[in-house]
Design a protein around this motif. Structure first.
Motif, mmCIF file in Angstrom:
data_model
loop_
_atom_site.group_PDB
_atom_site.id
_atom_site.type_symbol
_atom_site.label_atom_id
_atom_site.label_comp_id
_atom_site.label_asym_id
_atom_site.label_seq_id
_atom_site.Cartn_x
_atom_site.Cartn_y
_atom_site.Cartn_z
ATOM 1 N N ARG A 47 -11.885 -1.200 6.929
ATOM 2 C CA ARG A 47 -11.391 -1.161 5.546
ATOM 3 C C ARG A 47 -12.264 -0.257 4.676
ATOM 4 N N LEU A 48 -13.568 -0.303 4.879
ATOM 5 C CA LEU A 48 -14.466 0.536 4.079
ATOM 6 C C LEU A 48 -14.280 2.020 4.406
ATOM 7 N N GLN A 49 -14.054 2.334 5.687
ATOM 8 C CA GLN A 49 -13.811 3.725 6.050
ATOM 9 C C GLN A 49 -12.505 4.209 5.438
ATOM 10 N N ALA A 50 -11.489 3.367 5.440
ATOM 11 C CA ALA A 50 -10.220 3.732 4.807
ATOM 12 C C ALA A 50 -10.415 3.955 3.310
ATOM 13 N N ALA A 51 -11.217 3.103 2.677
ATOM 14 C CA ALA A 51 -11.493 3.268 1.244
ATOM 15 C C ALA A 51 -12.223 4.579 0.981
ATOM 16 N N ARG A 52 -13.166 4.918 1.847
ATOM 17 C CA ARG A 52 -13.902 6.182 1.701
ATOM 18 C C ARG A 52 -12.946 7.379 1.767
ATOM 19 N N ASN A 53 -12.001 7.336 2.694
ATOM 20 C CA ASN A 53 -11.031 8.428 2.787
ATOM 21 C C ASN A 53 -10.148 8.498 1.553
ATOM 22 N N LEU A 54 -9.753 7.338 1.030
ATOM 23 C CA LEU A 54 -8.933 7.328 -0.183
ATOM 24 C C LEU A 54 -9.706 7.906 -1.363
ATOM 25 N N LEU A 55 -10.969 7.565 -1.478
ATOM 26 C CA LEU A 55 -11.790 8.115 -2.556
ATOM 27 C C LEU A 55 -11.915 9.628 -2.427
ATOM 28 N N PHE A 56 -11.983 10.107 -1.201
ATOM 29 C CA PHE A 56 -12.145 11.536 -0.962
ATOM 30 C C PHE A 56 -10.880 12.303 -1.318
ATOM 31 N N TYR A 57 -9.722 11.775 -0.912
ATOM 32 C CA TYR A 57 -8.470 12.508 -1.091
ATOM 33 C C TYR A 57 -7.733 12.165 -2.379
ATOM 34 N N GLU A 58 -7.989 10.998 -2.945
ATOM 35 C CA GLU A 58 -7.192 10.497 -4.056
ATOM 36 C C GLU A 58 -7.967 10.508 -5.373
ATOM 37 N N GLU A 59 -7.206 10.417 -6.475
ATOM 38 C CA GLU A 59 -7.799 10.305 -7.804
ATOM 39 C C GLU A 59 -7.458 8.966 -8.458
ATOM 40 N N GLY A 60 -6.971 8.024 -7.653
ATOM 41 C CA GLY A 60 -6.568 6.734 -8.198
ATOM 42 C C GLY A 60 -7.739 5.929 -8.722
ATOM 43 N N GLU A 61 -7.410 4.881 -9.461
ATOM 44 C CA GLU A 61 -8.433 3.989 -10.013
ATOM 45 C C GLU A 61 -9.179 3.284 -8.878
ATOM 46 N N ILE A 62 -10.461 3.027 -9.099
ATOM 47 C CA ILE A 62 -11.277 2.347 -8.096
ATOM 48 C C ILE A 62 -10.683 0.979 -7.773
ATOM 49 N N LYS A 63 -10.212 0.291 -8.788
ATOM 50 C CA LYS A 63 -9.664 -1.050 -8.561
ATOM 51 C C LYS A 63 -8.418 -1.001 -7.688
ATOM 52 N N ASP A 64 -7.612 0.068 -7.827
ATOM 53 C CA ASP A 64 -6.411 0.197 -7.005
ATOM 54 C C ASP A 64 -6.768 0.485 -5.551
ATOM 55 N N ILE A 65 -7.804 1.282 -5.349
ATOM 56 C CA ILE A 65 -8.261 1.561 -3.983
ATOM 57 C C ILE A 65 -8.836 0.298 -3.362
ATOM 58 N N ALA A 66 -9.550 -0.491 -4.176
ATOM 59 C CA ALA A 66 -10.086 -1.755 -3.674
ATOM 60 C C ALA A 66 -8.960 -2.660 -3.176
ATOM 61 N N VAL A 67 -7.924 -2.809 -3.972
ATOM 62 C CA VAL A 67 -6.791 -3.661 -3.591
ATOM 63 C C VAL A 67 -6.096 -3.109 -2.351
ATOM 64 N N ALA A 68 -5.928 -1.796 -2.290
ATOM 65 C CA ALA A 68 -5.252 -1.176 -1.146
ATOM 66 C C ALA A 68 -5.999 -1.420 0.158
ATOM 67 N N CYS A 69 -7.308 -1.669 0.054
ATOM 68 C CA CYS A 69 -8.121 -1.887 1.260
ATOM 69 C C CYS A 69 -8.528 -3.351 1.421
#
Length: 344
Positions: free
Chosen positions: A273-295
């Protein structure tokens, strides 16, 4: 009818257009253009033609910081047989209406449109993918599914489907180009190009990642386990449900995770889940809270603590660090003036 005609070869000289987006993968670009150059050189004929383009016609920064001059902007881009869109680290930030219109118009007028690396984002936004299967770089797959949850992503190097194509990027781009060269000008020439580049061509369906690759047709338990976890990031499954879906006992699952990963199932799941979050942070501009929920993190604070423990910095600091680097390299003159002002 000749074999080349059956494979879609053209009597005239095929024209390629490489559309470069900011942060595009330089390795894929070089391999593609070198393959065409070597084909022309080895044949002693001008078999292929190509043009480089960007949205504005200005040089484009590649993912490694190099800037590539182009021949055309979108408004003056000539008709081509193959329009190859090279996207990379910023797959959602630069998909302007003009770009999407260019992709649609090219497809409508008979061009084969190919998205490389994260190019599938733009092709989907342009309305070209529909319900087709597609290929995207494996690191960007979770981010893509956040935008297009019903997408059918294939774990393979590339995919050609009539007037649409996808490529994971990297050396897979060379495999795609060799396939196209073979279709257009014959397998013998494609083999010559492969030999010149010291490469053994791979089939389109070859898996992108080599770690843990299986020699048998049946995927290993490790691969099935990780794939299952990656499919359920937002609502993590407990050990019992994981074991049920893998048709094994909880005890077998625990022993396997300890032996193969040195982790409990829950610890391994957290890493996935943390690796997936890292990739989302790298490619995406979404809110941190949304990435947290997505993972699968109910609270941003829990996500931040876990991320910092694993990667040594908070999610926000991680994203800001490489965005700062990208900004300085995209507009170096602005960074230079800013630094000068700080000194003064």
């Amino acid at each position: 009818m000749s074999e080349e005609r059956r494979n879609g070869a053209l009597d005239r000289k095929p024209k390629f257009a490489f559309l470069l987006q900011p942060e595009f993968p330089l390795n894929a670009f070089i391999l593609a253009t070198e393959a065409l150059r070597i084909a022309n050189q080895n044949s002693g004929k001008d078999l292929f033609d190509w043009v480089l383009a960007s949205e504005t016609g200005k040089p484009v920064r590649a993912s490694n910081g190099m800037r590539i001059e182009v021949d055309s902007d979108l408004s003056s881009l000539p008709h081509c047989d193959y329009l190859i869109l090279l996207e990379g680290n910023l797959p959602t930030q630069n998909n302007s209406p003009q770009l999407l219109s260019t992709l649609r118009n090219a497809h409508r007028h008979g061009s084969t449109v190919i998205g490389v690396d994260t190019g599938a984002f733009a092709l989907a936004r342009a309305g070209l993918t529909g319900e087709r299967k597609l290929v995207i770089h494996w690191e960007a797959a979770p981010a893509y599914l956040e935008h297009f949850p019903e997408a059918q992503i294939e774990n393979q190097l590339y995919l050609l489907d009539k007037q649409l194509g996808f490529c994971a990027g990297g050396v897979g781009m060379l495999d795609l180009m060799l396939d196209l060269i073979g279709r257009l000008r014959g397998a013998a020439l494609a083999r010559e190009v492969a030999n010149a580049l010291i490469h053994t061509p791979r089939d389109a369906a070859r898996a992108q990642r080599v770690e843990g690759a299986d020699t048998d047709a049946e995927p290993s338990l490790s691969r099935r386990l990780i794939a299952l976890m990656e499919r359920h990031l937002d609502f993590p499954l407990g050990p019992r449900l994981l074991a049920e879906q893998l048709s094994i006992s909880v005890r077998t699952l625990e022993r396997h995770c300890a032996r193969e990963f040195g982790q409990t199932p829950s610890q391994l799941y957290l890493l996935v889940r943390l690796q997936a979050a890292r990739n989302l942070l790298f490619y995406e501009e979404g809110e941190i809270k949304d990435i947290a929920v997505a993972c699968g993190f109910s609270y941003p604070s829990v996500f931040t603590r876990a991320f910092k423990a694993q990667f040594g910095q908070s999610p926000r600091a991680f994203r800001q660090s490489f965005r700062d680097i990208q900004g300085r390299l995209v507009r170096p003159e602005i960074a230079r003036l800013s630094a000068a002002n700080k000194r003064n």
